[in-house]
Design a protein around this motif. Structure first.
Motif, PDB file in Angstrom:
ATOM      1  N   GLY A  89       6.804   2.045   4.270  1.00 15.66           N
ATOM      2  CA  GLY A  89       6.324   1.326   3.103  1.00 15.66           C
ATOM      3  C   GLY A  89       7.044   0.000   2.943  1.00 15.66           C
ATOM      4  N   LYS A  90       7.997  -0.279   3.826  1.00 13.34           N
ATOM      5  CA  LYS A  90       8.740  -1.546   3.717  1.00 13.34           C
ATOM      6  C   LYS A  90       8.010  -2.615   4.521  1.00 13.34           C
ATOM      7  CE  LYS A  90      13.329   0.307   2.825  1.00 13.34           C
ATOM      8  NZ  LYS A  90      13.808   1.496   3.530  1.00 13.34           N
ATOM      9  N   VAL A  91       7.552  -3.648   3.822  1.00 11.90           N
ATOM     10  CA  VAL A  91       6.814  -4.714   4.488  1.00 11.90           C
ATOM     11  C   VAL A  91       7.435  -6.052   4.138  1.00 11.90           C
ATOM     12  CG1 VAL A  91       4.591  -3.568   4.705  1.00 11.90           C
ATOM     13  CG2 VAL A  91       5.184  -4.655   2.570  1.00 11.90           C
ATOM     14  N   TYR A  92       7.214  -7.021   4.985  1.00 15.71           N
ATOM     15  CA  TYR A  92       7.621  -8.390   4.670  1.00 15.71           C
ATOM     16  C   TYR A  92       6.614  -9.339   5.310  1.00 15.71           C
ATOM     17  CZ  TYR A  92       9.680  -8.266   9.349  1.00 15.71           C
ATOM     18  OH  TYR A  92       9.857  -8.120  10.697  1.00 15.71           O
ATOM     19  N   GLU A  93       6.673 -10.601   4.907  1.00 10.41           N
ATOM     20  CA  GLU A  93       5.698 -11.574   5.399  1.00 10.41           C
ATOM     21  C   GLU A  93       6.106 -12.131   6.759  1.00 10.41           C
ATOM     22  OE1 GLU A  93       3.797 -13.970   1.659  1.00 10.41           O
ATOM     23  OE2 GLU A  93       5.958 -14.042   1.955  1.00 10.41           O
ATOM     24  N   LEU A  94       5.216 -12.037   7.740  1.00 11.31           N
ATOM     25  CA  LEU A  94       5.435 -12.684   9.032  1.00 11.31           C
ATOM     26  C   LEU A  94       4.855 -14.087   9.015  1.00 11.31           C
ATOM     27  CD1 LEU A  94       4.589  -9.962  11.695  1.00 11.31           C
ATOM     28  CD2 LEU A  94       6.826 -10.935  11.168  1.00 11.31           C
ATOM     29  N   LYS A  95       3.789 -14.268   8.253  1.00 12.86           N
ATOM     30  CA  LYS A  95       3.177 -15.585   8.098  1.00 12.86           C
ATOM     31  C   LYS A  95       2.782 -15.745   6.644  1.00 12.86           C
ATOM     32  CE  LYS A  95      -0.878 -18.351   8.888  1.00 12.86           C
ATOM     33  NZ  LYS A  95      -0.841 -18.753   7.468  1.00 12.86           N
ATOM     34  N   LYS A  96       3.291 -16.793   6.027  1.00  9.73           N
ATOM     35  CA  LYS A  96       2.936 -17.060   4.635  1.00  9.73           C
ATOM     36  C   LYS A  96       1.621 -17.839   4.584  1.00  9.73           C
ATOM     37  CE  LYS A  96       7.777 -17.794   3.303  1.00  9.73           C
ATOM     38  NZ  LYS A  96       8.222 -16.668   2.523  1.00  9.73           N
ATOM     39  N   ILE A  97       1.013 -17.886   3.414  1.00  9.81           N
ATOM     40  CA  ILE A  97      -0.190 -18.711   3.292  1.00  9.81           C
ATOM     41  C   ILE A  97       0.194 -20.191   3.341  1.00  9.81           C
ATOM     42  CG2 ILE A  97      -1.617 -17.061   2.049  1.00  9.81           C
ATOM     43  CD1 ILE A  97      -0.804 -18.474  -0.554  1.00  9.81           C
ATOM     44  N   ASP A  98      -0.723 -21.007   3.841  1.00  9.33           N
ATOM     45  CA  ASP A  98      -0.510 -22.463   3.896  1.00  9.33           C
ATOM     46  C   ASP A  98      -1.108 -23.145   2.676  1.00  9.33           C
ATOM     47  OD1 ASP A  98       0.714 -22.466   6.450  1.00  9.33           O
ATOM     48  OD2 ASP A  98      -1.269 -22.149   7.349  1.00  9.33           O
ATOM     49  N   ALA A  99      -2.196 -22.613   2.169  1.00  8.26           N
ATOM     50  CA  ALA A  99      -2.914 -23.267   1.076  1.00  8.26           C
ATOM     51  C   ALA A  99      -2.093 -23.249  -0.211  1.00  8.26           C
ATOM     52  CB  ALA A  99      -4.237 -22.547   0.845  1.00  8.26           C
ATOM     53  N   SER A 118       1.174  -2.092   1.013  1.00 11.29           N
ATOM     54  CA  SER A 118       1.013  -3.458   1.529  1.00 11.29           C
ATOM     55  C   SER A 118       0.317  -4.328   0.495  1.00 11.29           C
ATOM     56  CB  SER A 118       0.179  -3.467   2.818  1.00 11.29           C
ATOM     57  OG  SER A 118       0.772  -2.654   3.800  1.00 11.29           O
ATOM     58  N   MET A 119      -0.745  -3.821  -0.092  1.00 11.76           N
ATOM     59  CA  MET A 119      -1.493  -4.610  -1.076  1.00 11.76           C
ATOM     60  C   MET A 119      -0.649  -4.877  -2.318  1.00 11.76           C
ATOM     61  SD  MET A 119      -4.119  -6.333  -1.738  1.00 11.76           S
ATOM     62  CE  MET A 119      -5.182  -5.894  -0.364  1.00 11.76           C
ATOM     63  N   GLN A 120       0.117  -3.899  -2.735  1.00 15.02           N
ATOM     64  CA  GLN A 120       0.995  -4.098  -3.893  1.00 15.02           C
ATOM     65  C   GLN A 120       1.993  -5.231  -3.614  1.00 15.02           C
ATOM     66  OE1 GLN A 120       4.036  -1.083  -4.809  1.00 15.02           O
ATOM     67  NE2 GLN A 120       3.185  -0.989  -6.869  1.00 15.02           N
ATOM     68  N   TYR A 121       2.537  -5.225  -2.418  1.00 16.11           N
ATOM     69  CA  TYR A 121       3.482  -6.272  -2.010  1.00 16.11           C
ATOM     70  C   TYR A 121       2.800  -7.645  -2.010  1.00 16.11           C
ATOM     71  CZ  TYR A 121       6.481  -9.014   1.079  1.00 16.11           C
ATOM     72  OH  TYR A 121       7.257 -10.004   1.613  1.00 16.11           O
ATOM     73  N   ILE A 122       1.587  -7.708  -1.444  1.00 17.72           N
ATOM     74  CA  ILE A 122       0.857  -8.981  -1.375  1.00 17.72           C
ATOM     75  C   ILE A 122       0.571  -9.511  -2.781  1.00 17.72           C
ATOM     76  CG2 ILE A 122      -1.382 -10.013  -0.764  1.00 17.72           C
ATOM     77  CD1 ILE A 122      -1.379  -7.992   1.654  1.00 17.72           C
TER      78      ILE A 122
END
Ligand code: IMP
Ligand code: MG
Length: 197
Positions: A89-99, A118-122
């Motif tokens: 359940g541990k997630v992190y961003e590999l690519k952030k949004i650019d916009a 994952s969705m909760q994290y996002i």
């Protein structure tokens, strides 16, 4: 789909058997409906669709073409749960949004909501950018597996808690190119990955 179990198409991916669960016509018909709903809901301001890589790319491509109002697109990528036997359940961003999504209407587009972590994290991360609104479009929802309350605004199909592949979803990175969704007959045994992003 035929009733006779023997006639349900089956495939093997990485040594596991899967059976046809949602065929191409069923998928495309449902995506048209989702596109129409989104088009009705955003008559004035173009929303920005944020696709979650890798799995959502195929759903996003079809969903965007089913939307008839102006819309933009961007992507983010999360870390995989990796080879862990049990989802951490541990997630992190590999690519952030650019916009720049400040004051924008955002629609997060996912292939599947399973535990929902994952969705909760996002959704938590996106709030930091002060969007005007955030909604979620997920192609599949494993509703029996979801452990956190989530606002799922546009759901393609609610499915049982069994492993699926196809239409962007993978088993060990294979199966993403299948046009239909295939489902495993039995739950994955302990020691197998529950999926990768
Ligand atoms: P969650 O954080 O448990 O909701 O998991 C979300 C991610 O796990 C999805 O975006 C998929 O990448 C992956 N996943 C979950 N269930 C499946 C499945 O049945 N097949 C393939 N990937 C899956
Ligand atoms: Mg995913």
């Amino acid at each position: 789909m035929k009733d006779n179990a023997a006639e349900i198409p089956r495939i093997t991916v990485r040594g596991e058997r899967f059976r046809l669960y949602l065929d191409e016509d069923t998928i495309q018909h449902r995506i048209q409906e989702l596109g129409e709903a989104i088009s009705r809901d955003y008559p004035d301001e173009p929303p920005i669709l944020i696709g979650v890589l890798n799995g959502a790319f195929m759903f996003l491509a079809d969903l965007m073409r089913a939307i008839t109002v102006d819309c933009e697109v961007d992507f983010l990528k999360l870390s995989s749960y990796g080879a862990a036997k049990v989802s951490s359940g541990k997630v992190y961003e590999l690519k952030k949004i650019d916009a720049n999504i400040e004051n924008r209407h955002v629609i997060v587009v996912e292939d599947i909501v399973d535990t929902g972590l994952s969705m909760q994290y996002i959704l938590d991360r996106l709030q930091a950018y002060n969007p005007r609104s955030v909604r979620v479009a997920t192609f599949l929802h494993k509703y029996e597996a979801t452990r956190v309350p989530l606002p799922l605004d546009y759901v393609g199909f609610r499915i049982p808690n069994l492993f699926v592949i196809g239409y962007g979803l993978d088993y060990g990175q294979l199966g993403r190119n299948l046009r239909s969704i295939y489902i495993m007959d039995e739950p994955l045994s302990d020691g197998q990955e529950s999926g990768s992003k």
